[in-house]
Design a protein around this motif. Sequence first.
Motif, PDB file in Angstrom:
ATOM      1  N   UNK A 174       0.820  -1.218   0.000  1.00 48.81           N
ATOM      2  CA  UNK A 174       0.000   0.000   0.000  1.00 48.81           C
ATOM      3  C   UNK A 174       0.852   1.265   0.000  1.00 48.81           C
ATOM      4  N   UNK A 175       2.173   1.111  -0.057  1.00 49.48           N
ATOM      5  CA  UNK A 175       3.064   2.267  -0.096  1.00 49.48           C
ATOM      6  C   UNK A 175       3.292   2.918   1.243  1.00 49.48           C
ATOM      7  N   UNK A 176       3.209   2.126   2.340  1.00 49.03           N
ATOM      8  CA  UNK A 176       3.343   2.665   3.691  1.00 49.03           C
ATOM      9  C   UNK A 176       4.668   2.246   4.331  1.00 49.03           C
ATOM     10  N   UNK A 177       5.252   3.153   5.094  1.00 53.17           N
ATOM     11  CA  UNK A 177       6.463   2.856   5.846  1.00 53.17           C
ATOM     12  C   UNK A 177       6.138   1.922   7.008  1.00 53.17           C
ATOM     13  N   UNK A 178       7.092   1.026   7.329  1.00 58.17           N
ATOM     14  CA  UNK A 178       6.863   0.002   8.340  1.00 58.17           C
ATOM     15  C   UNK A 178       7.966   0.034   9.393  1.00 58.17           C
ATOM     16  N   UNK A 179       7.540   0.019  10.658  1.00 62.01           N
ATOM     17  CA  UNK A 179       8.438  -0.130  11.811  1.00 62.01           C
ATOM     18  C   UNK A 179       7.989  -1.415  12.504  1.00 62.01           C
ATOM     19  N   UNK A 185       9.979 -14.719  10.245  1.00 58.56           N
ATOM     20  CA  UNK A 185      10.410 -15.998  10.812  1.00 58.56           C
ATOM     21  C   UNK A 185      11.524 -16.600   9.963  1.00 58.56           C
ATOM     22  N   UNK A 186      11.431 -16.457   8.639  1.00 60.46           N
ATOM     23  CA  UNK A 186      12.432 -17.023   7.729  1.00 60.46           C
ATOM     24  C   UNK A 186      13.117 -15.911   6.941  1.00 60.46           C
ATOM     25  N   UNK A 187      14.400 -16.095   6.681  1.00 60.15           N
ATOM     26  CA  UNK A 187      15.171 -15.082   5.971  1.00 60.15           C
ATOM     27  C   UNK A 187      14.619 -14.844   4.570  1.00 60.15           C
ATOM     28  N   UNK A 188      14.123 -15.889   3.911  1.00 61.40           N
ATOM     29  CA  UNK A 188      13.572 -15.737   2.566  1.00 61.40           C
ATOM     30  C   UNK A 188      12.401 -14.747   2.564  1.00 61.40           C
ATOM     31  N   UNK A 189      11.619 -14.741   3.643  1.00 64.33           N
ATOM     32  CA  UNK A 189      10.515 -13.792   3.743  1.00 64.33           C
ATOM     33  C   UNK A 189      11.034 -12.372   3.880  1.00 64.33           C
ATOM     34  N   UNK A 190      12.105 -12.201   4.641  1.00 63.73           N
ATOM     35  CA  UNK A 190      12.690 -10.863   4.756  1.00 63.73           C
ATOM     36  C   UNK A 190      13.145 -10.364   3.393  1.00 63.73           C
ATOM     37  N   UNK A 191      13.777 -11.225   2.617  1.00 60.56           N
ATOM     38  CA  UNK A 191      14.242 -10.819   1.283  1.00 60.56           C
ATOM     39  C   UNK A 191      13.083 -10.321   0.430  1.00 60.56           C
ATOM     40  N   UNK A 192      11.938 -10.989   0.535  1.00 62.90           N
ATOM     41  CA  UNK A 192      10.756 -10.567  -0.229  1.00 62.90           C
ATOM     42  C   UNK A 192      10.284  -9.187   0.234  1.00 62.90           C
ATOM     43  N   UNK A 193      10.296  -8.949   1.549  1.00 60.37           N
ATOM     44  CA  UNK A 193       9.893  -7.636   2.073  1.00 60.37           C
ATOM     45  C   UNK A 193      10.879  -6.547   1.664  1.00 60.37           C
ATOM     46  N   UNK A 194      12.152  -6.866   1.721  1.00 61.34           N
ATOM     47  CA  UNK A 194      13.176  -5.892   1.327  1.00 61.34           C
ATOM     48  C   UNK A 194      12.974  -5.473  -0.130  1.00 61.34           C
ATOM     49  N   UNK A 195      12.733  -6.448  -0.997  1.00 62.74           N
ATOM     50  CA  UNK A 195      12.511  -6.157  -2.415  1.00 62.74           C
ATOM     51  C   UNK A 195      11.277  -5.271  -2.589  1.00 62.74           C
ATOM     52  N   UNK A 196      10.204  -5.595  -1.886  1.00 62.71           N
ATOM     53  CA  UNK A 196       8.974  -4.820  -1.991  1.00 62.71           C
ATOM     54  C   UNK A 196       9.176  -3.401  -1.462  1.00 62.71           C
ATOM     55  N   UNK A 197       9.892  -3.265  -0.340  1.00 60.70           N
ATOM     56  CA  UNK A 197      10.147  -1.937   0.231  1.00 60.70           C
ATOM     57  C   UNK A 197      10.895  -1.057  -0.757  1.00 60.70           C
ATOM     58  N   UNK A 246       9.592   2.272  -2.562  1.00 56.41           N
ATOM     59  CA  UNK A 246      10.305   3.405  -1.963  1.00 56.41           C
ATOM     60  C   UNK A 246       9.806   3.683  -0.545  1.00 56.41           C
ATOM     61  N   UNK A 247       9.670   2.619   0.236  1.00 53.73           N
ATOM     62  CA  UNK A 247       9.185   2.722   1.614  1.00 53.73           C
ATOM     63  C   UNK A 247      10.272   2.299   2.595  1.00 53.73           C
ATOM     64  N   UNK A 248      10.142   2.770   3.821  1.00 55.64           N
ATOM     65  CA  UNK A 248      11.018   2.311   4.888  1.00 55.64           C
ATOM     66  C   UNK A 248      10.554   0.950   5.393  1.00 55.64           C
TER      67      UNK A 248
END
Length: 351
Positions: free
Chosen positions: A88-93, A100-112, A116-118
């Motif tokens: 939705x284009x929102x910054x996340x803290x 839980x898994x590193x692969x999921x973080x990679x997906x979030x990093x790519x999406x961020x 152009x979101x934090x």
Amino acid sequence: MAKLTGVLIGCGAIAREHLSVLADVEKIDVIAVCDISPARAEAAAERFGIARFYSGHRSLLADIRPDLVHITTPPSSHFPIATDCLAAGLNVFCEKPVTVRYEEFCALKKLAREKNCMLVENQQNRFHSSVRRIQELVRSGELGDVLEVQVCLSLNIMGAGSPYVDQNAPHFGMTLSGGVIGDFLPHIAYLAYMFTGKITDVHTGWAKFRSGSPLLADEFRGMLKGERCTAYVSFSGNAQPDGFLIRVAGTRMRVETNLFEPPRLIVKRARSGEPALGTLIDGIAESRQVLVGSVTGFLRKLGGTSSYDGLKEMILKTYSAIELREPQPIPLDEIDEVAQLVDRLASQELS
């Protein structure tokens, strides 16, 4: 001047710490909270004077576009919630661990990056007053060349009434790599990384001291080789009393702090002359540190400041970066490095 806006998803114990920090900041307005328990969401809204509450995060996101979304739910829900927020284009803290898994973080990093979101993981102890003082000793050169860092966490997770071993209500940490110790590995990892830099080699040892517990492991040790220095890291679910010790050894000084105690440093300097005199000088300085730290801790508590030293500083830096259109307080690539380190530490569990 228009206020910055925030919303909070997940109204448990750590959420109250976030809301307590934000309640004292005039330029930030928390406009909604959300929890799968409507009663808990309503209670949080009422307690902190928040106008709107929701029981589903998608309903919240459909109605509101805040400057920052605080995700304070259990880790297993972080990935789907953060995905919806970033999409939705929102910054996340987000509370640690982000996923839980590193692969999921990679997906979030790519999406961020695409949006152009934090995407910020709560690494509040980076901003703990004692940790910042140690960093200043390193930056100023007073500590000399850093040779070794130790990050040692002891927490009585095995005690009577502990939520970590309640077999009637399994703790969310049981779903993490590393079990409940995995809930603490991010803190251990980023504190070590701050001094070592990029990790090039990892060796771990996992053990189960209490054979009758539901945990896969309650003891963890690790040796890390970094670009700048080496690190010894540990977690003990049995050693007492509780403590969160950071020790940094350099060529000119050795410094130690306990993050569970009022902010103070124990400093041992390399001195010329009579050793006994140097010990006396260090002892006098340490006594002063104890007094100053105890008074500071008391005043923080008296003033209603969050018991999480560093949380307020990190939250405010994040909002300030949004307001000033500056980079997020912890670079996303560095959060990635820490997530990789956590994955490497946890992947060797009981292997």
